[in-house]
Design a protein around this motif. Structure first.
Motif, PDB file in Angstrom:
ATOM      1  N   ALA A   1      51.390  44.625  39.710  1.00 11.41           N
ATOM      2  CA  ALA A   1      51.149  43.861  38.482  1.00 11.41           C
ATOM      3  C   ALA A   1      49.775  44.194  37.924  1.00 11.41           C
ATOM      4  O   ALA A   1      49.605  44.349  36.704  1.00 11.41           O
ATOM      5  CB  ALA A   1      51.259  42.371  38.769  1.00 11.41           C
ATOM      6  N   PHE A   2      48.790  44.321  38.810  1.00  9.70           N
ATOM      7  CA  PHE A   2      47.433  44.663  38.395  1.00  9.70           C
ATOM      8  C   PHE A   2      47.441  45.977  37.625  1.00  9.70           C
ATOM      9  O   PHE A   2      46.925  46.083  36.517  1.00  9.70           O
ATOM     10  CB  PHE A   2      46.547  44.755  39.646  1.00  9.70           C
ATOM     11  N   ILE A   3      48.107  46.971  38.191  1.00 10.98           N
ATOM     12  CA  ILE A   3      48.137  48.279  37.555  1.00 10.98           C
ATOM     13  C   ILE A   3      48.906  48.232  36.242  1.00 10.98           C
ATOM     14  O   ILE A   3      48.485  48.781  35.231  1.00 10.98           O
ATOM     15  CB  ILE A   3      48.756  49.312  38.509  1.00 10.98           C
ATOM     16  N   LEU A   4      50.014  47.515  36.253  1.00 16.07           N
ATOM     17  CA  LEU A   4      50.842  47.502  35.055  1.00 16.07           C
ATOM     18  C   LEU A   4      50.225  46.661  33.931  1.00 16.07           C
ATOM     19  O   LEU A   4      50.553  46.841  32.764  1.00 16.07           O
ATOM     20  CB  LEU A   4      52.241  46.973  35.386  1.00 16.07           C
ATOM     21  N   SER A   5      49.321  45.738  34.293  1.00 20.57           N
ATOM     22  CA  SER A   5      48.772  44.914  33.225  1.00 20.57           C
ATOM     23  C   SER A   5      47.401  45.380  32.765  1.00 20.57           C
ATOM     24  O   SER A   5      46.992  45.113  31.651  1.00 20.57           O
ATOM     25  CB  SER A   5      48.706  43.453  33.675  1.00 20.57           C
ATOM     26  N   ARG A   6      46.665  46.074  33.615  1.00 16.72           N
ATOM     27  CA  ARG A   6      45.282  46.394  33.266  1.00 16.72           C
ATOM     28  C   ARG A   6      45.014  47.884  33.091  1.00 16.72           C
ATOM     29  O   ARG A   6      43.881  48.274  32.868  1.00 16.72           O
ATOM     30  CB  ARG A   6      44.320  45.854  34.337  1.00 16.72           C
ATOM     31  N   PHE A   7      46.005  48.716  33.276  1.00 17.20           N
ATOM     32  CA  PHE A   7      45.784  50.152  33.109  1.00 17.20           C
ATOM     33  C   PHE A   7      46.701  50.692  32.023  1.00 17.20           C
ATOM     34  O   PHE A   7      47.748  50.123  31.752  1.00 17.20           O
ATOM     35  CB  PHE A   7      46.070  50.906  34.407  1.00 17.20           C
TER      36      PHE A   7
ATOM     37  N   PRO B   1      40.249  38.431  30.035  1.00 20.65           N
ATOM     38  CA  PRO B   1      39.499  39.266  29.085  1.00 20.65           C
ATOM     39  C   PRO B   1      39.135  40.612  29.707  1.00 20.65           C
ATOM     40  O   PRO B   1      38.956  40.729  30.908  1.00 20.65           O
ATOM     41  CB  PRO B   1      38.249  38.432  28.801  1.00 20.65           C
ATOM     42  N   LYS B   2      39.013  41.599  28.855  1.00 20.51           N
ATOM     43  CA  LYS B   2      38.697  42.966  29.278  1.00 20.51           C
ATOM     44  C   LYS B   2      37.375  43.060  30.026  1.00 20.51           C
ATOM     45  O   LYS B   2      37.236  43.849  30.954  1.00 20.51           O
ATOM     46  CB  LYS B   2      38.603  43.857  28.032  1.00 20.51           C
ATOM     47  N   GLU B   3      36.410  42.226  29.599  1.00 23.30           N
ATOM     48  CA  GLU B   3      35.051  42.344  30.144  1.00 23.30           C
ATOM     49  C   GLU B   3      35.034  42.184  31.658  1.00 23.30           C
ATOM     50  O   GLU B   3      34.093  42.593  32.327  1.00 23.30           O
ATOM     51  CB  GLU B   3      34.123  41.276  29.524  1.00 23.30           C
ATOM     52  N   LEU B   4      36.079  41.550  32.144  1.00 24.88           N
ATOM     53  CA  LEU B   4      36.147  41.271  33.573  1.00 24.88           C
ATOM     54  C   LEU B   4      35.934  42.530  34.414  1.00 24.88           C
ATOM     55  O   LEU B   4      35.047  42.601  35.255  1.00 24.88           O
ATOM     56  CB  LEU B   4      37.529  40.681  33.872  1.00 24.88           C
ATOM     57  N   GLU B   5      36.753  43.522  34.144  1.00 25.36           N
ATOM     58  CA  GLU B   5      36.628  44.749  34.928  1.00 25.36           C
ATOM     59  C   GLU B   5      35.388  45.531  34.519  1.00 25.36           C
ATOM     60  O   GLU B   5      34.733  46.132  35.342  1.00 25.36           O
ATOM     61  CB  GLU B   5      37.826  45.677  34.736  1.00 25.36           C
ATOM     62  N   GLU B   6      35.139  45.482  33.205  1.00 24.42           N
ATOM     63  CA  GLU B   6      33.989  46.266  32.735  1.00 24.42           C
ATOM     64  C   GLU B   6      32.732  45.842  33.463  1.00 24.42           C
ATOM     65  O   GLU B   6      31.970  46.675  33.950  1.00 24.42           O
ATOM     66  CB  GLU B   6      33.839  46.092  31.224  1.00 24.42           C
ATOM     67  N   ALA B   7      32.558  44.527  33.568  1.00 26.93           N
ATOM     68  CA  ALA B   7      31.372  44.027  34.260  1.00 26.93           C
ATOM     69  C   ALA B   7      31.361  44.491  35.714  1.00 26.93           C
ATOM     70  O   ALA B   7      30.341  44.953  36.226  1.00 26.93           O
ATOM     71  CB  ALA B   7      31.347  42.500  34.205  1.00 26.93           C
ATOM     72  N   ALA B   8      32.521  44.403  36.327  1.00 25.22           N
ATOM     73  CA  ALA B   8      32.606  44.778  37.737  1.00 25.22           C
ATOM     74  C   ALA B   8      32.349  46.264  37.914  1.00 25.22           C
ATOM     75  O   ALA B   8      31.678  46.678  38.863  1.00 25.22           O
ATOM     76  CB  ALA B   8      33.978  44.403  38.283  1.00 25.22           C
TER      77      ALA B   8
ATOM     78  N   SER C   1      38.332  47.110  45.155  1.00 23.56           N
ATOM     79  CA  SER C   1      37.570  45.879  45.324  1.00 23.56           C
ATOM     80  C   SER C   1      37.721  44.987  44.094  1.00 23.56           C
ATOM     81  O   SER C   1      37.656  43.762  44.206  1.00 23.56           O
ATOM     82  CB  SER C   1      36.103  46.166  45.639  1.00 23.56           C
ATOM     83  N   ILE C   2      37.943  45.600  42.916  1.00 19.97           N
ATOM     84  CA  ILE C   2      38.234  44.753  41.755  1.00 19.97           C
ATOM     85  C   ILE C   2      39.506  43.959  42.014  1.00 19.97           C
ATOM     86  O   ILE C   2      39.591  42.763  41.774  1.00 19.97           O
ATOM     87  CB  ILE C   2      38.407  45.611  40.472  1.00 19.97           C
ATOM     88  N   PHE C   3      40.487  44.688  42.559  1.00 19.88           N
ATOM     89  CA  PHE C   3      41.764  44.040  42.842  1.00 19.88           C
ATOM     90  C   PHE C   3      41.595  42.903  43.851  1.00 19.88           C
ATOM     91  O   PHE C   3      42.047  41.780  43.637  1.00 19.88           O
ATOM     92  CB  PHE C   3      42.764  45.084  43.359  1.00 19.88           C
ATOM     93  N   CYS C   4      40.900  43.215  44.955  1.00 22.99           N
ATOM     94  CA  CYS C   4      40.808  42.227  46.028  1.00 22.99           C
ATOM     95  C   CYS C   4      39.856  41.093  45.695  1.00 22.99           C
ATOM     96  O   CYS C   4      40.122  39.941  46.009  1.00 22.99           O
ATOM     97  CB  CYS C   4      40.348  42.870  47.325  1.00 22.99           C
TER      98      CYS C   4
ATOM     99  N   MET D   1      41.412  27.975  40.881  1.00 25.55           N
ATOM    100  CA  MET D   1      40.482  28.676  40.016  1.00 25.55           C
ATOM    101  C   MET D   1      40.641  28.289  38.548  1.00 25.55           C
ATOM    102  O   MET D   1      41.005  29.111  37.712  1.00 25.55           O
ATOM    103  CB  MET D   1      40.677  30.185  40.112  1.00 25.55           C
ATOM    104  N   LEU D   2      40.368  27.027  38.254  1.00 25.92           N
ATOM    105  CA  LEU D   2      40.568  26.551  36.890  1.00 25.92           C
ATOM    106  C   LEU D   2      39.840  27.403  35.878  1.00 25.92           C
ATOM    107  O   LEU D   2      40.407  27.934  34.935  1.00 25.92           O
ATOM    108  CB  LEU D   2      40.097  25.104  36.777  1.00 25.92           C
ATOM    109  N   ALA D   3      38.577  27.559  36.087  1.00 26.32           N
ATOM    110  CA  ALA D   3      37.835  28.408  35.174  1.00 26.32           C
ATOM    111  C   ALA D   3      37.483  29.695  35.905  1.00 26.32           C
ATOM    112  O   ALA D   3      37.027  29.659  37.023  1.00 26.32           O
ATOM    113  CB  ALA D   3      36.567  27.705  34.729  1.00 26.32           C
ATOM    114  N   GLY D   4      37.753  30.819  35.263  1.00 18.17           N
ATOM    115  CA  GLY D   4      37.479  32.100  35.899  1.00 18.17           C
ATOM    116  C   GLY D   4      36.003  32.418  35.860  1.00 18.17           C
ATOM    117  O   GLY D   4      35.190  31.657  35.348  1.00 18.17           O
TER     118      GLY D   4
END
Lengths: 293, 291, 448
Positions: free
Chosen positions: B107-113, B180-187, B196-199, B284-287
């Motif tokens: 799901a991670f790959i299919l939604s974020r790549f 939001p996109k920034e999530l991975e960008e920041a990481a 590690s982003i996934f985990c 995790m109410l607020a991310g």
């Protein structure tokens, strides 16, 4: 390794386990079974190749199409029953007080029951002699409203609706609550500043925010309804006189009761194709609607 | 930690507080009524489990005329429920863990790549949700036989995962899409790799969706009858529904034992659900971005 | 939640590995290994392993008696190791068909007569028992006439019936009938009269639970239609040789059946309740009569009060005016029998034959009879050992002739058509239309 190559490797490594398992244990058997559809086969003994005969018989089969229409009833029950009710409940029950948790837990409860229990219970609610529904009608002085809930072919398909809606609301409720809780708090704050409350807030902010989840729910409803089997099988076995026959029960009967493996396989392939068309159609409709809005 | 404003009560404007309060009262009354309505069958099950067969038929909605506690011990013994519970627990938990891991990774790959064939892969999994399980029984049986997997836990676990993957991928990726996109960008800027982003980010953030998947999967695996019926021969590998079915005999059913056994089998599902429910709601109410 | 990346990778690769390895390891080596491991405990060599599938899972007397026989066999034969698999009757046939499709039938298994046995024999997955039967003449000759018919294909006998099931017994409550000035109906008119009287007193005349729709077919139509059409016509119609289900006599039989529903012989909602609930209506004294197979005796003994049980009588269905069939008959079929996989040979076959003999031989027949189950084998019933109602049934069945049961002879497709057709018929569909559907299904079923 370059970033692109690393990304690529990750994509492949990540998808591979899912793909292998899925192809091997879902896709291959499905094709295998559609291959059986070309044969006259009783499950054992000789397989006689008969070309498209089974498939053309499906197209001409009255009961098949009757089952299809019955499946559409179930789709309607879940899309217009389950989804709105679950959404409404989710909006009211999105908080976390103990009482709300209790209510949520109890609404979800039918989900943990196996179909056998649910079928048994509703069989007793609708029971012609000792059923609680007829008993209630009697005591309310409405004896004339009593019907052969599951025994009258004209009524049975409608009687199937409440148990189906009732039993399957749970997961949709959770799905919607999860989506609602994911709406950023700022949205609510902004809404309050704008003075948007009640229904206006619901339609202008909440619903658009979780539209994606609603779409997911509707698609889950459609696919789930087309596969519907257990509950009907236990409550009516598709009867009386095929009046509640569904595509899946019809396929099951053909394969495991009449032992027409070939024909049953053709029916199940047809189910897959029909479902695909329905889902594609509904997605098209929903996307168009969204663009218009 | 972010606390959510209360949807219905927060802004009391104008003079309609009283009306609103009455409306709320009515809403809660109706909700309570609905909840009782949905709970009733479960209560019915628990109460009926104490009846004998005759009592069950003559007064299906009443209290037992005498309480038969021995129904439970008889059911337990007749169905060999200790082994069955253990088998069901093993099969269900292994299938669940693997479904969640494999499913959320996909799901991670299919939604974020973005990549070629992404639509095709997604579509392929989507189709899987439409397939009636029963139609694959014969081919699956033949396959399992060829792989010498008949009469092993794997004969159940592998198809369970395979059939649950589509819905898992569907729900989790729908959920991950909302991040939001920034999530991975920041990481990525922090130097984190995809694994590690996934985990560290995706899995924890998706807990609400994963819990949903887990609950659905648990119920499906726990209650499934068709696969063990066909793929498991050894009595020592029987799962719970298979052992329950022992009560249904061709020309009649011993309902008192069946209901007692069903009660025993339902209790773990209720407990697990109650635990998971907390998990979903806390989840995790607020991310990390929103917080 | 801290999960190391390596850990996940390891898991994923493990997954792939197991799947791939499993895919390649198609040979039989791994299986044999595990077999040796499990049997290596006690007596290493010589022990013959035999797999046995049966469907005696219930808690009724008969199932218990059968399990007792199997247990005894294990104790008596130390050199034979049984791998027993007991499967509930609901899923039993499906399960057998599935394993037959993969050519994985157990060595010995309990098989239903008729269609499924025919398919297994023509596919060559089971082997004939003629040699074994001929070796034990007392056994073979002990059977009642026609006992092997539904297990005989191409002149070979593939199994030996372990029981006999009359499918069409009229159970009646003597007290209710007497209280209303009625006696057991022996003619159609008397039956209609009884229905009228009972209905006027708000008593259910005949309880019917036709949710699983084989009941009306097996228990009512099989006897009723035979009274109207005669057995000869039915045999021809089954073969589609000089008779069709659209013939006027069969349509007439269906009309009689429909008349019962129309005059209110059955309680409301009969298509929505199952046989257990039907038995309960009778067992609680809410219905004066019930039509079901001989197997209902055990259930009634278990669920009815002593009062109602003592007042219960058994009879055959009433006669039909101007019917072509012998009214002094009951439809009935031989029950299941043990079958042997065609793969069984050598020492294994010897052991399997011993098992078959133990399951269906003269000794087993006697035990079965004493467990309140009728048999198709000559044996004296010691009435002190069984329930009085069963003794009555035993006497009744021995007094009358036996006619075929519809679903034991029709193709699976036609059986399905009759079952569903009767549901429609009882709700008012035209007999001609129902007959047409049955005819079409039988015609097509024979072709496949």
């Amino acid at each position: 390794m370059t970033t692109a190559a690393r990304t690529r490797a990750f994509i492949i490594a990540g998808l591979l386990p899912a793909l292998i398992l899925y192809l091997l244990f879902v896709v291959v058997p499905v094709f295998w079974s559609s291959y059986y559809g070309f044969f006259s086969w009783k499950g054992i003994g000789e397989m006689k190749f008969i070309g498209l005969d089974n498939y053309t018989e499906v197209l001409k089969d009255e009961i098949f199409w009757k089952s299809f229409v019955n499946n559409l009833y179930i789709v309607a029950y879940s899309v217009f029953g389950q989804v709105p009710i679950a959404l409404l409940l989710a909006i009211v029950l999105a908080r976390n007080s103990w009482y709300q948790r209790f209510l949520r837990a109890s609404i979800f409860m039918p989900m943990v029951l196996s179909s056998v229990v649910i079928g048994l219970i509703w069989g007793y609610i609708y029971h012609p002699q000792i059923g609680i529904l007829n008993f209630l009608l009697d005591s309310l002085g409405l004896s004339s409203w009593k019907l052969g809930w599951l025994s009258d072919p004209k009524v049975a398909m409608y009687s199937i609706g409440p148990p189906i809606i009732w039993a399957n609301i749970g997961p949709y409720l959770i799905l919607f609550i999860a989506a609602l809780q994911n709406i950023p708090g700022e949205m609510d704050d902004a809404a309050q500043i704008d003075g948007a409350t009640g229904l206006r807030k619901l339609f202008q902010i909440t619903l658009p925010m979780i539209w994606g989840t609603i779409k997911v729910a509707i698609i889950l409803c459609i696919s789930g309804s087309l596969k519907a089997f257990d509950l009907i099988f236990i409550m009516t076995r598709g009867g009386p006189a095929n009046s509640t026959e569904l595509l899946a029960t019809y396929m099951y009967n053909n394969t495991f009761n009449i032992f027409r493996y070939g024909y049953g396989s053709a029916v199940s392939t047809s189910i897959v194709i029909i479902s695909l068309l329905l889902i594609a159609g509904s997605q098209f409709l929903m996307n168009r609607n969204k663009n218009v809005a | 930690m972010h606390t959510k404003p209360i949807p219905m009560s927060s802004s009391a404007r104008g003079g309609s507080i009283v009306i609103r309060k009455m409306g709320r009262g009515a809403t809660w009354c109706m909700l309570t009524f609905y909840a009782l309505l949905t709970l009733y069958p479960l209560i019915w099950l628990f109460v009926s489990a104490f009846k004998d067969n005759q009592d069950f038929f003559s007064r299906p909605f009443g209290l037992p005329s005498s309480w038969h506690f021995d129904n439970f011990s008889r059911a337990w013994k007749v169905a060999g429920m200790d082994i069955a519970l253990l088998n069901s627990a093993i099969v269900t938990s292994v299938s669940l863990v693997l479904t969640v891991l494999i499913g959320s990774l996909a799901a991670f790959i299919l939604s974020r790549f973005h990549f070629r064939l992404k639509g095709a892969v997604m579509g392929l999994f989507l189709i899987g949700m439409l397939i009636p399980v029963h139609s694959t029984l014969v081919p699956l049986f033949i396959m399992m036989k060829e792989m010498s997997l008949l009469d092993t836990y794997a004969a159940l676990v592998l198809p369970y995962i395979a059939f649950e993957l589509p819905i898992a991928i569907f729900i989790i990726s729908a959920y991950m899409t909302t991040f939001p996109k920034e999530l991975e960008e920041a990481a990525t800027i922090d130097g984190a790799g995809y694994w590690s982003i996934f985990c560290r980010i995706m899995l924890p953030l998706s807990m609400p969706a994963i819990s949903t998947v887990a609950v659905l999967g648990f119920l499906r695996f726990w209650n499934d009858f068709a696969f063990p019926l066909v793929l498991i021969n050894k009595p020592s590998l029987k799962t719970l529904p298979l052992s329950l079915s022992i009560f249904a005999d061709g020309y009649g059913t011993d309902y008192s034992l069946t209901l007692a056994a069903l009660t025993i089998s339902v209790i773990p599902t209720i407990i697990i659900y109650l635990i998971f429910q907390e998990q979903i709601m806390k989840g995790m109410l607020a991310g990390s971005v929103k917080g | 939640m801290i999960m190391s990346r390596k850990w996940i990778q390891a898991l994923v690769f493990l997954m792939i590995l197991t799947t791939v390895l499993a895919g390649c390891g198609g040979g039989s080596t791994p299986k044999e290994n595990t077999d040796n491991a499990s049997s290596g405990k006690e007596q290493p060599a010589e022990k013959v392993k035999l797999s046995l599938w049966h469907n005696f899972t219930g808690e009724d007397l008969r199932a218990k008696a059968m399990r007792g026989i199997i247990e005894q066999f294990q104790n008596d034969h130390e050199n034979i190791q049984l791998e027993i698999q007991a499967i509930p009757p609901d899923g039993y046939r499906q399960r057998l068909k599935t394993v037959a499709a993969a050519n994985e039938l157990p060595d010995v298994f309990i098989m239903h007569p008729g269609t499924i046995a025919k398919e297994f024999s023509s596919a060559g997955v089971i082997q004939p028992l003629d040699d074994l039967l001929n070796k034990h003449a007392d056994w073979k000759d002990g059977y009642l006439p026609n006992s092997f018919d539904d297990f005989t294909f191409d002149g070979k006998i593939y199994s030996a019936p372990m029981s006999l099931s009359p499918t069409s017994i009229l159970y009646y409550n003597k007290k209710i009938l007497a209280d209303n000035g009625l006696s057991v109906p022996t003619t159609w008119e008397e039956l209609l009269h009884a229905v009228e009287v009972l209905n006027s007193k708000n008593i259910i005349p005949i309880a019917l639970g036709n949710k699983a729709p084989w009941l009306a077919q097996s228990s009512i139509l099989s006897s009723l239609a035979d009274r109207v059409t005669g057995t000869e016509w039915f045999n021809k119609a089954v073969l589609q040789d000089g008779a069709k289900f659209t013939d006027p006599e069969f349509v007439e039989a269906l009309s009689y059946m429909q008349e019962l529903a129309m005059v209110g012989a059955f309680q409301e909602g009969f298509n929505a309740i199952d046989t257990t609930q039907m038995e309960q209506l009778y067992a609680q004294g809410k219905a004066a009569m019930m039509i079901e197979g001989g197997w209902a005796v055990t259930n009634l003994v278990a669920s009815a009060s002593e009062d109602i049980l003592a007042n219960t009588g058994v009879a055959i269905l009433p006669s039909i005016p101007n019917g072509k069939g012998d009214p002094n008959t009951v439809s009935g079929a031989i029950g299941v029998g043990p079958a042997m996989s065609s793969k069984v040979e050598g020492a294994k076959k010897e052991a399997a034959e011993q098992l078959v003999l133990a399951l269906a031989g003269p000794e087993a027949q006697k035990i079965t009879l004493e467990a309140n189950q009728l048999i198709s084998f000559k044996a004296e019933l010691d009435k002190s050992k069984v329930n009085p109602l069963f003794a009555d049934l035993y006497e009744l069945v021995n007094k009358v002739g036996r006619t075929p049961v519809y679903d034991a002879r029709l193709t699976s497709q036609a059986t399905e058509a009759v079952n569903n057709g009767l549901q429609e018929l009882l709700l008012g569909a035209k007999p001609e239309d129902v007959a047409k559907k049955i005819q079409d299904a039988q015609e097509q079923g024979l072709k496949e």
